[in-house]
Design an enzyme around this catalytic site. Structure first.
Site, PDB file in Angstrom:
ATOM      1  N   ASP A 113      -1.995  -6.963   7.504  1.00  0.00           N
ATOM      2  CA  ASP A 113      -3.438  -6.922   7.449  1.00  0.00           C
ATOM      3  C   ASP A 113      -3.905  -7.394   6.208  1.00  0.00           C
ATOM      4  O   ASP A 113      -3.314  -8.408   5.454  1.00  0.00           O
ATOM      5  CB  ASP A 113      -3.926  -5.207   7.461  1.00  0.00           C
ATOM      6  CG  ASP A 113      -3.082  -4.538   6.476  1.00  0.00           C
ATOM      7  OD1 ASP A 113      -2.244  -4.952   6.071  1.00  0.00           O
ATOM      8  OD2 ASP A 113      -3.640  -3.303   6.097  1.00  0.00           O
ATOM      9  N   GLY A 166      -0.152  -5.052   0.657  1.00  0.00           N
ATOM     10  CA  GLY A 166      -1.369  -4.766  -0.030  1.00  0.00           C
ATOM     11  C   GLY A 166      -1.229  -5.738  -1.358  1.00  0.00           C
ATOM     12  O   GLY A 166      -2.461  -6.100  -1.832  1.00  0.00           O
ATOM     13  N   GLY A 223       0.909  -1.148  -0.004  1.00  0.00           N
ATOM     14  CA  GLY A 223      -0.141   0.068  -0.019  1.00  0.00           C
ATOM     15  C   GLY A 223       0.953   1.228   0.021  1.00  0.00           C
ATOM     16  O   GLY A 223       1.987   1.215   0.217  1.00  0.00           O
ATOM     17  N   GLU A 239       5.222  -5.761   7.600  1.00  0.00           N
ATOM     18  CA  GLU A 239       4.645  -4.791   8.790  1.00  0.00           C
ATOM     19  C   GLU A 239       5.400  -4.497   9.958  1.00  0.00           C
ATOM     20  O   GLU A 239       5.356  -3.498  10.669  1.00  0.00           O
ATOM     21  CB  GLU A 239       3.198  -4.880   9.071  1.00  0.00           C
ATOM     22  CG  GLU A 239       2.314  -4.799   7.805  1.00  0.00           C
ATOM     23  CD  GLU A 239       2.367  -5.971   6.648  1.00  0.00           C
ATOM     24  OE1 GLU A 239       1.886  -5.843   5.415  1.00  0.00           O
ATOM     25  OE2 GLU A 239       3.067  -6.940   6.874  1.00  0.00           O
TER      26      GLU A 239
END
Length: 377
Positions: free
Chosen positions: A162, A131, A78, A154
């Site tokens: 996520d 992402g 992302g 992350e």
């Protein structure tokens, strides 16, 4: 003087439809931000979501293909720089008014991919991170190549793994998912096959040939039959790629990873991994990343790894949205991006992962209108 059309920025996602020999169509979506390694921003998410939904409802479309521009990456994750700016604009805000649409719409897209009603091929060559793995993991036909480099890193920026990571990582064989989430370790295409997170290993150079061959398949418009036909085509190309299959670190070290991650508490597991002494650079790099990473992220991983076992996929995405927005408000995410990508001093000042701090990450914010943005999944 150049006209305005020639100065217009290229579309961040390119779409095209190709008519197959039997008259049915294949929809191609290309992430078109090669300079940023096809990192996702909100505009790209919205374009993808809209087109994938349109193709899902179009009876002439038999198959959808998602890939990334260039040779370096399918999608490197992302737009964390954009999220950093959102956190700077709205410090401590819950929910962050700029970050909330990004995460909510990204997760909605990822959830839709998991439920996609037609064959969906994702070409996961090159870098696939964060992402990007969210787009990849739910597809019906997940292709990796000898250039695939995949990670959920992350831990290095103070976020959480996520985009459904707290759904698919705990479902990997053994303790592989917990190890990857805690260390952010990079894995290859063979690792993903071993972890059942990819379906086909092909040569990167065969991409165009595979895409052209799709137009020769006898698509029927029946999702089950068409998925089988697509799988058979990809299996044929996989035979040609066998000689390029790299060694799998996850397979090689499966027993060790199981042992390292078998502790009854997070402290035991962290001590085991960071205390590891090995001649294998992959293992030592993984241990060093955990040692230097955000203690809050490690605690979130540990909690989510256990909490999500009884949750549905939709419930997982709803919970991840709560935690991601809390990460935006609690400082470690902003600090991690600052240290890694903004100031690049590689010296993040992490907060202590106290029980109260971790518990706070699971408290839903006051949603605008009083309704969770993903309540309808």
């Amino acid at each position: 003087m150049a006209d305005s059309a020639s100065l217009a920025a290229p579309a961040p996602v390119l779409f095209r439809e190709v008519t197959a020999a039997n008259g049915r169509k294949i929809g191609y979506a290309l992430l078109n931000s090669e300079k940023s390694l096809n990192a996702l921003n909100l505009a790209m998410i919205r374009l993808l979501d809209g087109q994938l939904r349109a193709w899902a409802g179009d009876p002439t479309i038999a198959c959808v293909v998602l890939s990334g521009a260039g040779e370096k990456a399918f999608c490197a994750g992302g737009d964390v720089r954009g999220l950093y700016e959102a956190m700077r604009r709205h410090p401590g805000s819950l929910p962050n008014p700029d970050a909330c649409p990004f995460f909510a719409e990204e997760y909605r897209l990822d959830h839709f991919i998991h439920q996609y009603p037609k064959p969906l091929l994702v070409w996961g060559s090159g870098i696939v991170m964060g992402g990007g793995l969210g787009l990849f993991a739910g597809a019906s036909h997940r292709v990796v190549t000898e250039t695939s480099r995949v990670a959920m890193p992350e831990i290095t920026i103070g976020l959480l793994p996520d985009v459904g990571g707290s759904w698919f990582l705990p479902r990997l064989p053994g303790k592989a998912g917990l190890f990857l989430a805690l260390t952010g370790a990079s894995v290859n295409g063979h690792d993903l096959l071993h972890a059942q997170l990819a379906d086909h290993f092909l040569r990167a150079a065969d991409r165009d040939a595979v895409f052209e061959a799709l137009a020769q398949l006898d698509w029927r418009g029946d999702a089950t039959l068409d998925r089988t036909r697509l799988g058979q085509l990809l299996d044929g190309y996989a035979a040609q790629a066998a000689a390029l299959l790299p060694a799998s670190k996850l397979a090689q070290h499966a027993a060790l990873i199981e042992s390292l991650c078998s502790g009854a508490s997070l402290a035991e597991v962290v001590a085991a991994i960071t205390g590891l002494r090995s001649d294998d650079s992959w293992l030592t790099k993984a241990a060093a990343a955990l040692a230097a990473g955000s203690p809050t992220t490690a605690a979130l991983v540990w909690t989510l790894y256990r909490r999500d076992a009884a949750l549905s996929l939709a419930e997982v995405f709803r919970l991840e949205l709560v935690v991601a927005l809390q990460c935006c408000a609690h400082g470690d995410f902003e600090e991690g991006v600052r240290a890694l990508l903004i100031d690049k001093d590689q010296s993040p000042r992490w907060a202590a992962a106290t029980p109260a701090r971790i518990d706070a990450h699971f408290q839903p914010p006051a949603w605008p209108g009083g309704v969770h943005p993903l309540a309808d999944l």
